[in-house]
Design a protein around this motif. Structure first.
Motif, PDB file in Angstrom:
ATOM      1  N   HIS A  86      58.037  47.284  -3.770  1.00  0.00           N
ATOM      2  CA  HIS A  86      57.523  45.937  -3.928  1.00  0.00           C
ATOM      3  C   HIS A  86      58.072  44.679  -3.189  1.00  0.00           C
ATOM      4  O   HIS A  86      59.229  44.841  -3.139  1.00  0.00           O
ATOM      5  CB  HIS A  86      57.461  45.627  -5.615  1.00  0.00           C
ATOM      6  CG  HIS A  86      56.848  46.563  -6.504  1.00  0.00           C
ATOM      7  ND1 HIS A  86      55.867  46.880  -6.296  1.00  0.00           N
ATOM      8  CD2 HIS A  86      57.508  47.441  -7.370  1.00  0.00           C
ATOM      9  CE1 HIS A  86      55.443  47.701  -7.543  1.00  0.00           C
ATOM     10  NE2 HIS A  86      56.718  48.373  -7.705  1.00  0.00           N
ATOM     11  N   ARG A 126      57.137  40.772  -3.442  1.00  0.00           N
ATOM     12  CA  ARG A 126      56.596  39.387  -4.190  1.00  0.00           C
ATOM     13  C   ARG A 126      56.785  38.086  -3.489  1.00  0.00           C
ATOM     14  O   ARG A 126      57.844  37.864  -3.338  1.00  0.00           O
ATOM     15  CB  ARG A 126      56.369  39.583  -5.647  1.00  0.00           C
ATOM     16  CG  ARG A 126      56.159  40.615  -6.401  1.00  0.00           C
ATOM     17  CD  ARG A 126      56.239  40.653  -7.868  1.00  0.00           C
ATOM     18  NE  ARG A 126      55.733  41.623  -8.304  1.00  0.00           N
ATOM     19  CZ  ARG A 126      56.343  42.782  -9.080  1.00  0.00           C
ATOM     20  NH1 ARG A 126      57.689  42.779  -8.561  1.00  0.00           N
ATOM     21  NH2 ARG A 126      55.987  43.853  -9.582  1.00  0.00           N
ATOM     22  N   SER A 165      45.546  33.740  -3.115  1.00  0.00           N
ATOM     23  CA  SER A 165      46.391  35.201  -3.395  1.00  0.00           C
ATOM     24  C   SER A 165      45.572  36.182  -2.710  1.00  0.00           C
ATOM     25  O   SER A 165      44.591  36.369  -2.315  1.00  0.00           O
ATOM     26  CB  SER A 165      46.258  35.000  -5.009  1.00  0.00           C
ATOM     27  OG  SER A 165      44.755  35.326  -5.340  1.00  0.00           O
ATOM     28  N   GLN A 197      46.656  40.695  -2.428  1.00  0.00           N
ATOM     29  CA  GLN A 197      47.319  42.004  -2.744  1.00  0.00           C
ATOM     30  C   GLN A 197      47.272  42.380  -1.063  1.00  0.00           C
ATOM     31  O   GLN A 197      46.535  42.363  -0.165  1.00  0.00           O
ATOM     32  CB  GLN A 197      46.665  42.920  -3.322  1.00  0.00           C
ATOM     33  CG  GLN A 197      46.462  42.418  -4.896  1.00  0.00           C
ATOM     34  CD  GLN A 197      45.522  43.582  -5.642  1.00  0.00           C
ATOM     35  OE1 GLN A 197      46.203  44.485  -5.883  1.00  0.00           O
ATOM     36  NE2 GLN A 197      44.306  43.215  -5.869  1.00  0.00           N
ATOM     37  N   GLU A 203      49.217  46.096   1.397  1.00  0.00           N
ATOM     38  CA  GLU A 203      49.988  47.150   1.508  1.00  0.00           C
ATOM     39  C   GLU A 203      50.833  46.881   2.831  1.00  0.00           C
ATOM     40  O   GLU A 203      50.215  46.698   4.000  1.00  0.00           O
ATOM     41  CB  GLU A 203      49.239  48.358   1.565  1.00  0.00           C
ATOM     42  CG  GLU A 203      50.158  49.556   1.864  1.00  0.00           C
ATOM     43  CD  GLU A 203      49.101  51.098   1.913  1.00  0.00           C
ATOM     44  OE1 GLU A 203      49.632  51.964   2.506  1.00  0.00           O
ATOM     45  OE2 GLU A 203      47.878  50.870   1.500  1.00  0.00           O
ATOM     46  N   MET A 242      54.201  47.985  -1.751  1.00  0.00           N
ATOM     47  CA  MET A 242      52.974  47.160  -2.274  1.00  0.00           C
ATOM     48  C   MET A 242      53.550  45.654  -2.064  1.00  0.00           C
ATOM     49  O   MET A 242      54.754  45.404  -2.309  1.00  0.00           O
ATOM     50  CB  MET A 242      52.652  47.281  -3.965  1.00  0.00           C
ATOM     51  CG  MET A 242      52.309  48.843  -3.951  1.00  0.00           C
ATOM     52  SD  MET A 242      51.912  49.092  -5.972  1.00  0.00           S
ATOM     53  CE  MET A 242      50.767  47.626  -6.255  1.00  0.00           C
ATOM     54  N   THR A 280      52.522  41.229  -3.024  1.00  0.00           N
ATOM     55  CA  THR A 280      51.471  40.189  -3.548  1.00  0.00           C
ATOM     56  C   THR A 280      51.918  38.958  -2.841  1.00  0.00           C
ATOM     57  O   THR A 280      53.124  38.617  -2.868  1.00  0.00           O
ATOM     58  CB  THR A 280      51.522  40.036  -5.079  1.00  0.00           C
ATOM     59  OG1 THR A 280      52.726  39.878  -5.382  1.00  0.00           O
ATOM     60  CG2 THR A 280      50.973  41.442  -5.657  1.00  0.00           C
ATOM     61  N   TRP A 330      38.725  45.228   0.463  1.00  0.00           N
ATOM     62  CA  TRP A 330      39.846  45.476   1.409  1.00  0.00           C
ATOM     63  C   TRP A 330      39.732  45.180   2.789  1.00  0.00           C
ATOM     64  O   TRP A 330      38.494  46.072   3.199  1.00  0.00           O
ATOM     65  CB  TRP A 330      40.667  46.801   0.902  1.00  0.00           C
ATOM     66  CG  TRP A 330      41.389  46.616  -0.302  1.00  0.00           C
ATOM     67  CD1 TRP A 330      41.015  46.754  -1.505  1.00  0.00           C
ATOM     68  CD2 TRP A 330      42.745  46.415  -0.622  1.00  0.00           C
ATOM     69  NE1 TRP A 330      42.105  46.601  -2.567  1.00  0.00           N
ATOM     70  CE2 TRP A 330      43.096  46.428  -2.017  1.00  0.00           C
ATOM     71  CE3 TRP A 330      43.809  46.327   0.606  1.00  0.00           C
ATOM     72  CZ2 TRP A 330      44.327  46.202  -2.153  1.00  0.00           C
ATOM     73  CZ3 TRP A 330      45.132  45.977   0.043  1.00  0.00           C
ATOM     74  CH2 TRP A 330      45.343  46.112  -1.331  1.00  0.00           C
TER      75      TRP A 330
END
Length: 384
Positions: A152, A154, A237, A239, A241, A247, A249, A377
């Motif tokens: 992850h 973030r 915001s 998301q 990959e 992942m 954000t 996406w």
């Protein structure tokens, strides 16, 4: 070797870079000698006052007269003036440092990156947060495998300077001049750190929002109740990959009450995690495998990145020092290229983040906007 620097822009970023240039010989004795040669702007009276204050030898009101005469050109103007002067400088084989985002649209960024590739001189996309010692330390931990497989990323960047609906309109609120709002202004930094720490952005799903549709005009020629439309986002915001399957954000806002310059980054792996906040930029929180909680590390020891140039352990650095590190790296690359100690094909990649990195970020920003418009996406295609 003495390098003469020409700088377009003398406000916020002009001050930051002028301060960095002045500090270089004090703390980085191996840096090339630098002359603050010429300061470029439109308002002659304000320009002369700024040149005196910031230590420039002379002024110019036309960048065309300067870009081929200096050893390095700094483009610190608004986003819509990034492309033309930077491309002209590169066509004159002058190295360029350009503030972020690279341009106000993807087409401009692509043209700038192409000019940089043709010129084969050092270029810099001015993502100064790569030069925070704690983030360099974090990158070393990740590359050494201390966190295991990265799962992850973030990143959020929150400010509140536009939270008041009566805050005045500026060029940063105009799509033609800025390209985007919080997305390009703040999100560009977060996307670059994701690429720097973890890997390229492969695909995104984005959402943008404008909360205040028009703002008052503060201009001596404006009427008392005159307003202008806001044509960029106040917040976004996304998301994402990343390369390798991690992942991510991303989030940014310029209307987040109580947040002045809150850029936070978290990276989570299979064997540990780390957290960083720009508002505590001398600290890095690290969770190692088997530990019950995060350890806060003060990044001020001499062996930490860049710290051997500054103060004794425990004496913290500030936001402005990131520009000293950035200028040291860029101007060292410029001097190396000019002295012929690196081949021309190496010179273009002698400094990172360069215009190719700036273009990669711009492609991600464009994909986030496209995803918002399409409601799905979107792949971040290197050939977009």
């Amino acid at each position: 070797m003495t390098l003469t620097v020409g700088v377009l822009g003398y406000r916020f970023m002009g001050k930051a870079h002028a301060n960095a240039l002045a500090r270089l010989p004090m703390f980085f004795p191996d840096a090339p000698d630098v002359v603050r040669g010429v300061l470029i702007g439109r308002d002659e009276s304000a320009l002369r006052a700024a040149a005196d204050r910031l230590g420039f030898e002379r002024t110019a009101t036309d960048w065309r007269e300067v870009v081929g005469e200096v050893d390095a050109f700094y483009n610190l103007g608004p986003n819509h003036v990034h492309a033309e002067p930077s491309i002209a400088a590169l066509e004159a084989a002058t190295p360029v440092l350009c503030e972020k985002p690279l341009a106000n649209d993807l087409d401009g960024a692509e043209r700038m990156a192409a000019a940089a590739a043709d010129a084969e001189v050092p270029t810099a996309a001015a993502f100064n947060y790569r030069f925070v010692p704690a983030l360099r330390y974090a990158k070393n931990l990740i590359e050494d495998g201390e966190l295991g497989e990265i799962r992850h990323f973030r990143g959020r960047y929150l400010q509140d300077w536009l939270a008041d609906p009566e805050a005045p309109w500026s060029w940063r609120n105009d799509e033609e001049l800025a390209g985007s709002g919080a997305l390009g202004d703040l999100g560009a930094h977060t996307v670059d750190l994701a690429r720097f720490l973890v890997g390229d952005v492969e695909r995104v799903s984005g959402h943008l929002r404008t909360f205040v549709d028009e703002r008052p005009v503060e201009d001596e020629d404006a009427g008392p109740d005159e307003t202008r439309s806001v044509t960029v986002d106040d917040a976004y915001s996304a998301q994402a990959e990343l390369d390798g399957g991690a992942m991510a954000t991303f989030e940014a806002s310029r209307v987040a009450e109580g947040h002045k310059n809150d850029h936070t980054v978290e990276v989570h792996g299979s064997e540990g995690s780390l957290r960083f906040s720009l508002e505590r930029l001398n600290e890095l929180e690290v969770l190692r495998d088997g530990a019950r909680g995060y350890e806060t590390i003060l990044i001020t020891d001499a062996e930490d990145p860049y710290l051997d140039h500054w103060w004794p352990p425990g004496h913290v650095l500030g936001w402005e020092h990131t520009f000293v590190h950035e200028n040291y790296a860029f101007l060292s690359a410029v001097a190396s290229a000019a002295s012929g100690t690196s081949r021309s094909d190496e010179a273009a990649d002698a400094y990172r983040p360069n215009f190719a990195d700036g273009l990669a970020v711009q492609r991600t920003l464009a994909a986030i906007e496209e995803s918002h418009e399409r409601g799905e996406w979107v792949d971040v295609d290197a050939g977009r």
